[in-house]
Design a protein around this motif. Structure first.
Motif, PDB file in Angstrom:
ATOM      1  N   GLY A   1      -1.820  46.634   7.806  1.00 60.61           N
ATOM      2  CA  GLY A   1      -2.675  45.803   6.964  1.00 60.61           C
ATOM      3  C   GLY A   1      -4.078  45.745   7.521  1.00 60.61           C
ATOM      4  O   GLY A   1      -4.497  46.579   8.331  1.00 60.61           O
ATOM      5  N   ASP A   2      -4.829  44.751   7.087  1.00 61.74           N
ATOM      6  CA  ASP A   2      -6.222  44.605   7.506  1.00 61.74           C
ATOM      7  C   ASP A   2      -6.292  44.433   9.025  1.00 61.74           C
ATOM      8  O   ASP A   2      -5.659  43.544   9.593  1.00 61.74           O
TER       9      ASP A   2
ATOM     10  N   ALA B   1      -7.428  52.174   3.241  1.00 61.79           N
ATOM     11  CA  ALA B   1      -7.694  51.340   2.068  1.00 61.79           C
ATOM     12  C   ALA B   1      -7.087  49.954   2.224  1.00 61.79           C
ATOM     13  O   ALA B   1      -7.553  48.987   1.584  1.00 61.79           O
ATOM     14  N   ARG B   2      -6.069  49.811   3.069  1.00 62.65           N
ATOM     15  CA  ARG B   2      -5.493  48.501   3.379  1.00 62.65           C
ATOM     16  C   ARG B   2      -6.309  47.751   4.427  1.00 62.65           C
ATOM     17  O   ARG B   2      -5.990  46.610   4.736  1.00 62.65           O
ATOM     18  N   GLY B   3      -7.294  48.418   5.011  1.00 62.15           N
ATOM     19  CA  GLY B   3      -8.109  47.783   6.041  1.00 62.15           C
ATOM     20  C   GLY B   3      -7.751  48.200   7.445  1.00 62.15           C
ATOM     21  O   GLY B   3      -8.290  47.640   8.415  1.00 62.15           O
ATOM     22  N   ALA B   4      -6.851  49.167   7.604  1.00 65.73           N
ATOM     23  CA  ALA B   4      -6.460  49.614   8.931  1.00 65.73           C
ATOM     24  C   ALA B   4      -7.537  50.504   9.546  1.00 65.73           C
ATOM     25  O   ALA B   4      -8.315  51.154   8.841  1.00 65.73           O
ATOM     26  N   ASP B   5      -7.551  50.518  10.853  1.00 70.05           N
ATOM     27  CA  ASP B   5      -8.412  51.417  11.621  1.00 70.05           C
ATOM     28  C   ASP B   5      -7.524  52.574  12.070  1.00 70.05           C
ATOM     29  O   ASP B   5      -6.634  52.398  12.904  1.00 70.05           O
ATOM     30  N   VAL B   6      -7.753  53.773  11.526  1.00 67.35           N
ATOM     31  CA  VAL B   6      -6.800  54.875  11.638  1.00 67.35           C
ATOM     32  C   VAL B   6      -7.310  55.960  12.585  1.00 67.35           C
ATOM     33  O   VAL B   6      -8.445  56.441  12.441  1.00 67.35           O
TER      34      VAL B   6
ATOM     35  N   ARG C   1     -13.433  54.359   8.752  1.00 68.50           N
ATOM     36  CA  ARG C   1     -12.151  53.801   9.186  1.00 68.50           C
ATOM     37  C   ARG C   1     -11.141  54.877   9.592  1.00 68.50           C
ATOM     38  O   ARG C   1     -10.016  54.538   9.991  1.00 68.50           O
ATOM     39  N   ILE C   2     -11.511  56.131   9.451  1.00 66.42           N
ATOM     40  CA  ILE C   2     -10.563  57.215   9.722  1.00 66.42           C
ATOM     41  C   ILE C   2     -11.171  58.208  10.703  1.00 66.42           C
ATOM     42  O   ILE C   2     -12.255  58.750  10.464  1.00 66.42           O
TER      43      ILE C   2
END
Length: 440
Positions: A208-209, A229-234, A259-260
């Motif tokens: 999640g976020d 798109a869920r707010g994760a840092d990938v 974020r990716i």
């Protein structure tokens, strides 16, 4: 695309196979001509084949000869001598190479292979199985999944051509089992079914976020996109340059590049700490020798309270043990260095080498059979476009056999696919509060 599959105008004239399929000797020497085998070995192979066929629901018609089997899907053997010679010399590798060479065909290839897969353990008489070392090759040492070997193994498949994979995958470019709402699956539902599979894994991992997520095995980036798109840092790891380039391009197009991160890095080289790890059909490329290292890496990279969600193809434990040290057709031509694990082997490795806890496992084998059917049908329909990319007819037969062989494995329940959730003890993370998704 690698040079291995590009047409080479300077290459020797292709040699026609038993049914006229052109085979390029410099590129595919083992397919262009059957191996030299003694009359005794060919005769033994023919006897074993006929013994098996007499009790199977197949109809095998030999050119210039009779028809054998109890009835069922038709197999046409155009060149019996070459067919039996290849099987006598190399077992199942020879069986697959004989198809690539056009020495046999089946109007319903999946149906025929499903019959064989369902009886895989009994095709060869027990006394001959004890002599399997006489014809089964050992896995080449060069294909071990060391950090260097893994790069070569992954590149040989996933760096073939992004355009090739785009011809038969859906718009998500997902190259793993989807999860459908019902059967038979429809082509127009494949993209949604792939996203459903990804979302279920992300839910299992509690993504999640603000989640720090590690993905081992990027593919073409769909999971990373949905997690971001869920707010994760990938952070996503891959050994395929082609996949990395396309995944980064998709992240930029989606406005999620901040974020990716997609790193060209072996999982053993990662040093970060993460709240969650997701890995989709990566364990099959690790190799039994390195399963303990792989699962220890998950344990070491997870923060206390973390969760790891895996999707894995599996096979029965006894069949895995039989295949573990042999060189197979799939390893030679499709996934070098690969080995499908059993659920027993995976769970025992986790128990013996990590502090992770198995929290959940769900099986979806029927979903993979349908996924492969949709891929195979689209690959077949777009044969002219495969040709236009520079892949020859032998390659198309290779991939047709690979997709049909895999589909048959799932239809016969010789193969299965699992979604796993492993957890690590420690303070609860936000992911502990997720609602467990219902099994479809």
């Amino acid at each position: 695309m690698t040079a291995t599959h590009h047409p080479n105008p300077a290459a020797a004239t292709p040699v026609p196979s038993g049914s006229g399929t052109p085979v390029d000797p410099p590129r595919r020497p083992d397919v262009a001509a059957p191996p030299r085998t003694s009359w005794a070995r060919r005769a033994t192979a023919a006897a074993v084949v006929r013994r098996a066929l007499h009790r199977l629901p197949l109809r095998v018609r030999f050119a210039g000869g009779d028809t054998v089997g109890l009835g069922g899907p038709l197999v046409e053997v155009h060149d019996p001598d070459a067919f039996h010679g290849r099987i006598g010399a190399q077992g199942l590798i020879g069986f697959g190479e004989s198809y690539m060479a056009g020495e046999w065909d089946a109007p319903d290839l999946v149906g025929a292979l499903t019959v064989l897969a369902a009886d895989a353990a009994g095709l060869v008489p027990a006394p001959l199985q004890r002599l399997r070392g006489l014809w089964h090759q050992r896995q080449p040492a060069a294909r071990r999944n060391t950090p260097e070997g893994a790069r070569d193994n992954i590149s040989s498949h996933y760096d073939l051509s992004n355009d090739l994979f785009a011809l038969f995958l859906d718009d998500t470019l997902s190259y793993s089992s989807a999860v459908f709402l019902g059967f038979p699956a429809r082509r127009e539902s494949l993209a949604a079914a792939q996203q459903r599979k990804i979302d279920r894994l992300l839910d299992l991992a509690g993504t999640g976020d603000g989640t720090r997520l590690l993905e081992i095995g990027t593919g073409w980036g769909e999971l990373a996109l949905r997690a971001a798109a869920r707010g994760a840092d990938v952070t996503s790891l891959t050994l395929s340059r082609e996949q990395r380039d396309r995944a980064l391009e998709r992240a930029r197009e989606a406005g999620l590049a901040d974020r990716i991160r997609v790193e060209l890095r072996d999982y053993r080289e990662e040093k970060g700490t993460y709240d969650a790890i997701v890995s989709v059909e990566m364990i099959e490329a690790v190799g039994a020798e390195f399963w303990p290292v792989y699962f220890r890496t998950l344990d070491e990279r997870l923060a206390p309270g973390g969760r790891a969600a895996l999707q894995a193809i599996t096979m029965p434990h006894d069949r895995m043990l039989a295949a573990r040290h042999t060189h197979t057709w799939i390893q030679k031509y499709v996934f070098p260095g690969g080995l499908i694990p059993s659920t027993d082997a995976m769970e025992r490795t986790v128990r013996d080498h990590t502090g992770l806890r198995l929290a959940r496992r769900d099986a979806y084998g029927a979903h993979y059979a349908e996924t492969l059917r949709l891929w195979r049908e689209r690959f077949t329909e777009r044969a002219d476009e495969v040709d236009a990319l520079g892949f020859d007819e032998t390659f198309r037969r290779l991939w047709t056999f690979y997709l049909a062989y895999s589909e048959a494995g799932f239809r016969a329940a010789y193969l299965d696919v699992q979604q796993y959730l492993f957890t690590k003890e420690g303070p609860a993370t936000p992911g502990e509060r997720y609602e467990r998704p219902d099994r479809p």
